[in-house]
Motif scaffolding. Sequence first.
Motif, mmCIF file in Angstrom:
data_model
loop_
_atom_site.group_PDB
_atom_site.id
_atom_site.type_symbol
_atom_site.label_atom_id
_atom_site.label_comp_id
_atom_site.label_asym_id
_atom_site.label_seq_id
_atom_site.Cartn_x
_atom_site.Cartn_y
_atom_site.Cartn_z
ATOM 1 N N LYS A 1 0.815 -1.207 0.000
ATOM 2 C CA LYS A 1 0.000 0.000 0.000
ATOM 3 C C LYS A 1 0.860 1.274 0.000
ATOM 4 C CE LYS A 1 -4.048 -1.674 -0.446
ATOM 5 N NZ LYS A 1 -4.913 -1.281 -1.575
ATOM 6 N N PHE A 2 2.038 1.222 0.614
ATOM 7 C CA PHE A 2 2.984 2.317 0.451
ATOM 8 C C PHE A 2 3.307 2.475 -1.029
ATOM 9 C CE2 PHE A 2 3.924 2.446 4.989
ATOM 10 C CZ PHE A 2 4.405 3.737 5.188
ATOM 11 N N ALA A 3 3.568 1.366 -1.702
ATOM 12 C CA ALA A 3 3.905 1.396 -3.129
ATOM 13 C C ALA A 3 2.754 1.977 -3.948
ATOM 14 C CB ALA A 3 4.242 -0.012 -3.613
ATOM 15 N N GLU A 4 1.533 1.618 -3.595
ATOM 16 C CA GLU A 4 0.369 2.104 -4.333
ATOM 17 C C GLU A 4 0.201 3.605 -4.155
ATOM 18 O OE1 GLU A 4 -3.795 -0.163 -5.332
ATOM 19 O OE2 GLU A 4 -3.237 0.072 -3.225
ATOM 20 N N ARG A 5 0.401 4.102 -2.937
ATOM 21 C CA ARG A 5 0.284 5.538 -2.681
ATOM 22 C C ARG A 5 1.405 6.302 -3.397
ATOM 23 N NH1 ARG A 5 0.797 7.952 1.708
ATOM 24 N NH2 ARG A 5 -0.882 9.446 1.464
ATOM 25 N N VAL A 6 2.607 5.750 -3.412
ATOM 26 C CA VAL A 6 3.714 6.397 -4.115
ATOM 27 C C VAL A 6 3.433 6.428 -5.619
ATOM 28 C CG1 VAL A 6 6.149 6.137 -4.766
ATOM 29 C CG2 VAL A 6 5.462 5.894 -2.373
ATOM 30 N N MET A 7 2.859 5.352 -6.142
ATOM 31 C CA MET A 7 2.493 5.321 -7.551
ATOM 32 C C MET A 7 1.547 6.466 -7.884
ATOM 33 S SD MET A 7 0.394 2.381 -9.691
ATOM 34 C CE MET A 7 1.018 1.116 -8.603
ATOM 35 N N ALA A 8 0.548 6.681 -7.045
ATOM 36 C CA ALA A 8 -0.407 7.758 -7.271
ATOM 37 C C ALA A 8 0.289 9.112 -7.233
ATOM 38 C CB ALA A 8 -1.518 7.710 -6.224
ATOM 39 N N ARG A 9 1.162 9.297 -6.262
ATOM 40 C CA ARG A 9 1.829 10.592 -6.116
ATOM 41 C C ARG A 9 2.756 10.871 -7.299
ATOM 42 N NH1 ARG A 9 1.104 15.503 -5.332
ATOM 43 N NH2 ARG A 9 2.943 16.686 -4.678
#
Length: 267
Positions: free
Chosen positions: A169-177
Amino acid sequence: MADSVNQKTIAKPSEPARRAVVTGASSGIGAETARTLAADGWGVVALARREDKLKALADSIKAKGGSCEYVVCDITDEGSTNDAVKTIVAEGPVKALVNCAGAAFGKDPVATANLDDWRGMYELNVLGTLRIIQKLLPTLKESEGTVLIVSSTAGIEPYEGGSGYCASKFAERVMARVLRLEQIGEPIRVIDVSPGLVQTEEFSLKRFGGDHSKADSVYEGVPDPLHANDIAESIRWAVDLPDTVDIDSIVIRPRAEGSYTKLYRKK
């Protein structure tokens, strides 16, 4: 809970509905998001692996005057996702992609974590989200659309036993950013919605391999945990704003949850 479909105004048949693709639509937040957007006049395209669940969802939405089609799709599979996107794009423009597909598997410490659990979470939560975004981004730009990712507060604050899920989920949020930064100047919005404790019918049950006792203990004593419709309403609000307004991030928790480790439970 009031029926949200009856509280909204369905678009008139003569008005072309904005189309929203919703992944993970067979249950939980995805299914409720499909219902909420359809009630708000969107034409929904529901994606998931389980056709029986998708058909039931589409039928229930149509019975209440909404617009919902479905495409069976496994976003962890390249061929399945390619076929789904071709079908979707052939039917017309897409205004929003709402990535709800995701799961947690296991809650073991790093020292004994199951590699297959980690692999499954990365394939679905990270690579699956990336795959569907990449394939729909061109048509979303053409319609000045929105990419919305439903991540998690697990992507903000790690907790013991959650290393694999938190990492995904860290990876998913970074992807969005990063996508937001990379697309500056392009006609596209990128929104991250990070829910805290949400009680749905399947999330914790899947995490604990079908163990109802463990799944129920997650919510035991917590007054008024969030439900799928709370998240769906925040998604509806964010995508309904003018195209020039980007809600970079929404963090939404129940009142009883200050953080993952600060949760009020009634004795």
